[in-house]
Design an enzyme around this catalytic site. Structure first.
Site, PDB file in Angstrom:
ATOM      1  N   THR A  12     -37.125  25.164  10.735  1.00 12.91           N
ATOM      2  CA  THR A  12     -37.942  24.072  11.272  1.00 12.91           C
ATOM      3  C   THR A  12     -39.417  24.225  10.903  1.00 12.91           C
ATOM      4  O   THR A  12     -40.110  23.244  10.674  1.00 12.91           O
ATOM      5  CB  THR A  12     -37.777  24.024  12.812  1.00 12.91           C
ATOM      6  OG1 THR A  12     -36.407  23.725  13.078  1.00 12.91           O
ATOM      7  CG2 THR A  12     -38.637  22.962  13.454  1.00 12.91           C
ATOM      8  N   SER A  54     -31.701  28.004   9.164  1.00 13.08           N
ATOM      9  CA  SER A  54     -31.188  29.352   9.426  1.00 13.08           C
ATOM     10  C   SER A  54     -29.693  29.438   9.746  1.00 13.08           C
ATOM     11  O   SER A  54     -29.106  30.504   9.582  1.00 13.08           O
ATOM     12  CB  SER A  54     -32.039  30.089  10.458  1.00 13.08           C
ATOM     13  OG  SER A  54     -31.785  29.663  11.746  1.00 13.08           O
ATOM     14  N   THR A  87     -35.285  29.395  13.603  1.00 13.98           N
ATOM     15  CA  THR A  87     -35.179  30.181  14.841  1.00 13.98           C
ATOM     16  C   THR A  87     -33.737  30.460  15.267  1.00 13.98           C
ATOM     17  O   THR A  87     -33.490  31.376  16.037  1.00 13.98           O
ATOM     18  CB  THR A  87     -35.914  29.475  15.996  1.00 13.98           C
ATOM     19  OG1 THR A  87     -35.331  28.181  16.183  1.00 13.98           O
ATOM     20  CG2 THR A  87     -37.398  29.355  15.714  1.00 13.98           C
TER      21      THR A  87
HETATM   22  N1  ASP Z   1     -32.086  24.731  13.236  1.00 15.90           N
HETATM   23  C1  ASP Z   1     -33.361  25.292  12.860  1.00 15.90           C
HETATM   24  C2  ASP Z   1     -33.120  26.530  12.019  1.00 15.90           C
HETATM   25  O1  ASP Z   1     -32.802  27.550  12.580  1.00 15.90           O
HETATM   26  C3  ASP Z   1     -34.118  25.625  14.076  1.00 15.90           C
HETATM   27  C4  ASP Z   1     -35.458  26.246  13.858  1.00 15.90           C
HETATM   28  O2  ASP Z   1     -35.882  26.636  12.802  1.00 15.90           O
HETATM   29  O3  ASP Z   1     -36.142  26.352  14.877  1.00 15.90           O
HETATM   30  O4  ASP Z   1     -33.291  26.476  10.827  1.00 15.90           O
END
Ligand code: ASP
Length: 323
Positions: A12, A54, A87
């Site tokens: 993100t 991720s 995340t």
């Molecule tokens: N779905 C996203 C990821 O993990 C969430 C984030 O980056 O906060 O790539």
């Protein structure tokens, strides 16, 4: 001058929101190109190693990151690493690096809960905080760190606790190891040393099974023992399982498949305490290895690392038990 290598992996923090409210990756990573006021005496080298959400990150990507970091530290005169990461699995990459790199320099992971063009976006702020921590001498020897929302957490115990809140990263039981203030980086605790293995493979199939009231051994009987190299069970409470799980679990152990137990409780440590059928005492006697306060997704990586380091018997169970 302190040279920090910023490895951008996606997530993100590198995405944007479109007119329909969908969050998605773009061609360019806005964080890697942003103009920011760097901490004094810091030079930053940005590298977009991946551009992946991720949930697409695998242990093979983690291994690639580890190799890239070791190369940078040995050959490129780099004194600190910052990794931007989605995340969802950030804690897993952080834990993998912490368990495989013998540290001399700070390695700090960060991410964002709001994408780059959203109101109140936390990406650039977290990136700058991570750079501040990675360039601070006090961060040396603290293991791999996760910096988000003005808090510093250890890779070993941090976990994502909220789907959307910017204060999502928490460290159950232990609390954060430090904080980022307006002017300083402050650490409160010292992390205990943990064995590290500089593995070069990440082979093995290790599913995670979660326990629940009324559970039977059905899911254990569905496993293909030839394709299962280990198992992590998120057990109940202090480390117990419903009695009907036992027959299937015994078959797994008889097939020499190592089984690691953690608790599905958010806080505390699973231990062999209860001596009733399915209680932790019985599980330990059967050969189940008790982990030491890490969650199931990290226990899975730990077992993967132990197996790829060719650990067996008490060497493996000591490694598993050592947090
Ligand atoms: N779905 C996203 C990821 O993990 C969430 C984030 O980056 O906060 O790539």
């Amino acid at each position: 001058m302190r040279k920090i290598l910023a490895l951008h992996t996606g997530g993100t923090i590198s995405m944007h929101e479109d007119e329909l409210g969908q969050v998605l990756p773009g061609e360019e990573n806005p964080i890697a190109r942003a103009e920011i006021a760097l901490p004094e005496n810091v030079e930053i080298i940005n590298e977009e190693i991946f551009n992946l959400p991720s949930p697409h990150i695998t242990p093979a990507h983690m291994l690639q990151l580890k190799e890239r970091i070791l190369y940078a530290i040995q050959h490129e005169n780099v004194q600190g690493i910052v990794i931007t990461h989605g995340t969802d699995t950030l804690e897993e990459t952080a834990y993998f690096l912490d368990s495989t790199i013998q540290l001399m320099f700070p390695i700090v992971l960060t991410g964002a809960m709001r994408s780059s063009n959203e109101l109140g976006s936390d990406g650039l702020y977290n990136f700058l905080s991570a750079l501040r921590v990675a360039s601070d001498n006090k961060a040396i020897g603290k293991g791999v760190l996760v910096v988000m929302n003005d808090e510093i957490h250890t890779a070993r115990y941090v976990t994502k606790t909220h789907t959307t809140n910017v204060a999502t990263f928490r460290t159950p039981t232990h609390g954060p190891i430090g904080i980022v203030t307006k002017t300083e980086i402050v650490f409160f605790h010292q992390l205990q040393y943990q064995e590290k293995y500089n593995i070069s493979t990440v082979d093995g199939n290790i599913p995670i099974i979660k326990a629940y009231a009324g559970m039977t051994d059905e899911i254990f009987n569905m496993l293909d023992f030839h394709k299962t190299n280990g198992l992590v069970i998120e057990a109940l409470g202090a480390g117990n399982l419903p009695p009907k799980v036992l027959e299937g679990l015994k078959k797994v152990l008889l097939n020499d498949i190592p089984v690691v137990l953690v608790s599905r409780c958010f806080n505390g440590i699973a231990e062999p305490v209860y001596a009733y059928t399915g209680g932790g005492m019985e599980l330990a006697k059967l050969g189940v290895m008790f982990s030491n306060g890490i969650n199931s997704q990290k226990a899975r990586l730990k077992l993967l690392i132990g197996l790829n380091a060719k650990l067996k018997g008490t060497e493996l169970s000591d490694f598993i038990h050592d947090a």
